[in-house]
Design an enzyme around this catalytic site. Structure first.
Site, short mmCIF file in Angstrom:
data_model
loop_
_atom_site.label_atom_id
_atom_site.label_comp_id
_atom_site.label_asym_id
_atom_site.label_seq_id
_atom_site.Cartn_x
_atom_site.Cartn_y
_atom_site.Cartn_z
N ASP A 34 28.82 4.07 7.34
CA ASP A 34 28.29 5.10 6.05
C ASP A 34 26.85 4.39 5.96
O ASP A 34 25.98 4.90 4.94
CB ASP A 34 28.98 4.65 4.78
CG ASP A 34 29.22 3.36 4.57
OD1 ASP A 34 28.56 2.35 5.11
OD2 ASP A 34 29.82 3.16 3.44
N GLY A 35 26.33 3.61 6.70
CA GLY A 35 24.87 3.26 6.65
C GLY A 35 24.68 1.84 5.87
O GLY A 35 23.61 1.30 5.67
N GLU A 36 25.80 1.20 5.05
CA GLU A 36 25.77 0.02 4.38
C GLU A 36 25.48 -1.08 5.36
O GLU A 36 25.98 -0.76 6.53
CB GLU A 36 26.75 -0.01 3.70
CG GLU A 36 27.12 0.75 2.46
CD GLU A 36 28.13 0.78 1.41
OE1 GLU A 36 29.04 0.01 2.04
OE2 GLU A 36 28.31 1.31 0.46
N GLN A 89 4.48 -4.08 -8.44
CA GLN A 89 4.96 -3.68 -9.74
C GLN A 89 5.32 -4.64 -10.49
O GLN A 89 6.58 -5.16 -11.08
CB GLN A 89 6.47 -2.80 -9.31
CG GLN A 89 5.86 -1.52 -8.52
CD GLN A 89 7.22 -0.56 -8.50
OE1 GLN A 89 7.86 -0.35 -9.26
NE2 GLN A 89 6.88 0.04 -7.43
N HIS A 119 1.42 -11.36 -5.04
CA HIS A 119 0.65 -10.39 -5.49
C HIS A 119 0.22 -11.01 -6.93
O HIS A 119 -1.00 -11.13 -7.16
CB HIS A 119 1.01 -9.02 -5.82
CG HIS A 119 -0.17 -8.36 -6.04
ND1 HIS A 119 -1.01 -8.05 -5.40
CD2 HIS A 119 -0.35 -7.60 -7.42
CE1 HIS A 119 -1.98 -7.04 -5.87
NE2 HIS A 119 -1.49 -6.89 -7.41
N LYS A 181 -18.54 -2.95 -7.28
CA LYS A 181 -18.35 -1.60 -7.35
C LYS A 181 -18.96 -1.20 -8.66
O LYS A 181 -18.66 -1.64 -9.47
CB LYS A 181 -16.73 -1.07 -7.42
CG LYS A 181 -16.75 0.36 -6.72
CD LYS A 181 -15.20 0.61 -6.89
CE LYS A 181 -14.36 0.78 -5.61
NZ LYS A 181 -13.07 1.44 -5.76
N ASP A 207 -7.98 -9.09 2.20
CA ASP A 207 -7.18 -8.75 1.15
C ASP A 207 -5.79 -9.53 1.07
O ASP A 207 -5.34 -10.01 1.99
CB ASP A 207 -7.12 -7.33 0.75
CG ASP A 207 -6.99 -6.91 -0.54
OD1 ASP A 207 -6.56 -7.60 -1.54
OD2 ASP A 207 -7.03 -5.70 -0.57
C1 R5P Z 1 -3.95 -4.49 -4.61
O1 R5P Z 1 -3.87 -4.98 -6.05
C2 R5P Z 1 -3.83 -5.36 -3.61
O2 R5P Z 1 -4.45 -6.44 -3.76
C3 R5P Z 1 -4.36 -4.72 -2.49
O3 R5P Z 1 -5.69 -4.36 -2.52
C4 R5P Z 1 -3.69 -3.19 -2.29
O4 R5P Z 1 -2.50 -3.25 -2.15
C5 R5P Z 1 -4.31 -2.57 -0.70
O5 R5P Z 1 -3.65 -1.62 -0.85
P1 R5P Z 1 -4.35 -0.41 0.23
O6 R5P Z 1 -4.28 -0.78 1.47
O7 R5P Z 1 -3.12 0.58 0.17
O8 R5P Z 1 -5.72 0.26 -0.45
#
Ligand code: R5P
Length: 282
Positions: A34-36, A89, A119, A181, A207
Site C-alpha cells: 500500500d506504499g507504507e 516553516q 535554517h 537590494k 546560501d
Molecule cells: C531563505 O530564507 C533561504 O535562506 C534561501 O535563500 C532560500 O531557501 C532559497 O530558495 P530558492 O532557491 O527557492 O530561491
C-alpha cells in the site's frame, strides 16, 4: 558507537563511519504493497547508537521516526539530521498556520540531536533532546580555496546569509560581502554587493539552501553585468527542486558547489568529518 544510515543518508553514514571509526549497521527499507514504509535494523543495535537521516521528503521523516522507535531499547540514541525539511516553516506567517518546524521537532526524541546549518537556530528549542547545530560552511570555504578561482569573492544573496558567507571565508584570506537590494521604482530593483566591487573577480554566491534556484538565478546576470568574471553558486543544502539546476545554468552559473547533507550530483563537499568530530565528542 554504532551508526545507522537512514534511507536518505546512506552514503553520508558510510563516510561518517570511515571518518569516526564507528561501526555501520545494516538496515532494510522497503515499501508495503500500500506504499507504507517498512524499516528494520538487521544488525544488533547495541547500547550506543547514532542515526543519520536527512528529512528531505515526508517519507524520510517517517523513516527517522521508525528508526528512533526501533532503537528504544538502546541506552543512548543520538540523531543527526543533516538536512531538516520544513525548517523554513519556522514562524506563523499567517494566522491559522502551524509552525511546522516546531511540530516536527517535537516528534523527535533522542539523547542528542545534531543539525547542520539549520535554517533558524530557534527550531532547536523544540526538540526533546540536547541539541547542537553544526557548521559545514568552513568545509565549503576550504573547497573554494582549493579551486583555482580568479580573485574570489564569496557573496551572500541577502544580509540573512551573511553569517554563512563570513564563516565560509574565515581564515582563508577570501573576501566576503552580501548583496544589497534597493528598490528604485515599482519595476526596477538594484542588487549589488554592499561594500565590494565584483569587476574582474570570480564570485561565489553562497546560501544555506538552494531550493528553486530563484534567489541565486536572479542575481547572476546582474553580477555579470557589473563585470564579474565567472559566477558560481554554493550552498550547504542542495534541495534543487524541480528545474533549479536548469534555471541556474540558464542564468549563467559556471558551477554549483554543495555538501552531501542531501546526496546530489553537486554534493562535492562532505560534511562527514564535521559529524564524525561531533559524535566522537559525545
Ligand atoms: C531563505 O530564507 C533561504 O535562506 C534561501 O535563500 C532560500 O531557501 C532559497 O530558495 P530558492 O532557491 O527557492 O530561491
Amino acid at each position: 558507537m554504532n551508526i545507522i544510515g537512514g534511507p536518505a543518508s546512506q552514503l553520508l553514514a558510510g563516510r561518517v563511519c570511515e571518518s569516526s571509526g564507528s561501526n555501520l549497521l545494516i538496515s532494510e527499507f522497503r515499501k508495503f504493497p500500500d506504499g507504507e514504509l517498512y524499516t528494520r535494523i538487521i544488525d544488533d543495535i547495541g547500547e550506543d547508537v547514532t542515526i543519520i537521516q536527512s528529512t528531505v521528503t515526508d517519507t524520510d521523516l517517517v523513516a527517522l521516526l521508525q528508526l528512533i522507535d526501533a532503537c528504544s531499547e538502546a541506552s543512548q540514541v543520538n540523531v543527526v539530521i543533516p538536512y531538516m525539511g520544513y525548517a523554513r516553516q519556522d514562524k506563523r506567517f499567517k494566522s491559522g498556520e502551524p509552525i511546522t518546524a516546531r511540530a516536527l521537532a517535537r516528534t523527535i526524541k533522542a539523547d542528542n540531536v545534531f543539525t547542520i546549518n539549520i535554517h533558524d537556530q530557534s527550531i532547536l528549542d523544540s526538540f526533546d533532546a540536547k541539541t547542537v547545530n553544526l557548521d559545514a560552511t568552513p568545509m565549503i570555504g576550504k573547497y573554494i580555496k582549493t579551486m583555482k578561482f580568479h580573485d574570489p569573492l564569496i557573496i551572500a544573496p541577502d544580509d540573512g546569509a551573511i553569517g554563512i558567507a563570513k564563516s565560509a571565508s574565515e581564515d582563508l584570506g577570501i573576501d566576503y560581502d552580501y548583496l544589497d537590494k534597493t528598490r528604485l521604482s515599482g519595476e526596477s530593483v538594484s542588487i549589488q554587493p554592499k561594500n565590494l566591487k565584483v569587476k574582474g573577480r570570480d564570485v561565489i554566491i553562497i546560501d544555506d539552501i538552494i531550493s528553486t534556484g530563484g534567489t541565486i538565478a536572479e542575481t547572476i546576470p546582474l553580477l555579470r553585468k557589473q563585470g564579474a568574471h565567472e559566477v558560481f553558486a554554493a550552498c550547504v543544502h542542495p534541495v534543487l527542486s524541480n528545474n533549479a539546476i536548469l534555471k541556474l545554468f540558464k542564468a549563467g552559473v559556471k558551477g554549483i558547489i554543495a555538501t552531501d547533507t542531501i546526496d546530489k550530483g553537486v554534493s562535492v563537499v562532505s560534511v562527514a568529518p564535521v559529524i564524525a568530530m561531533a559524535i566522537n565528542e559525545i
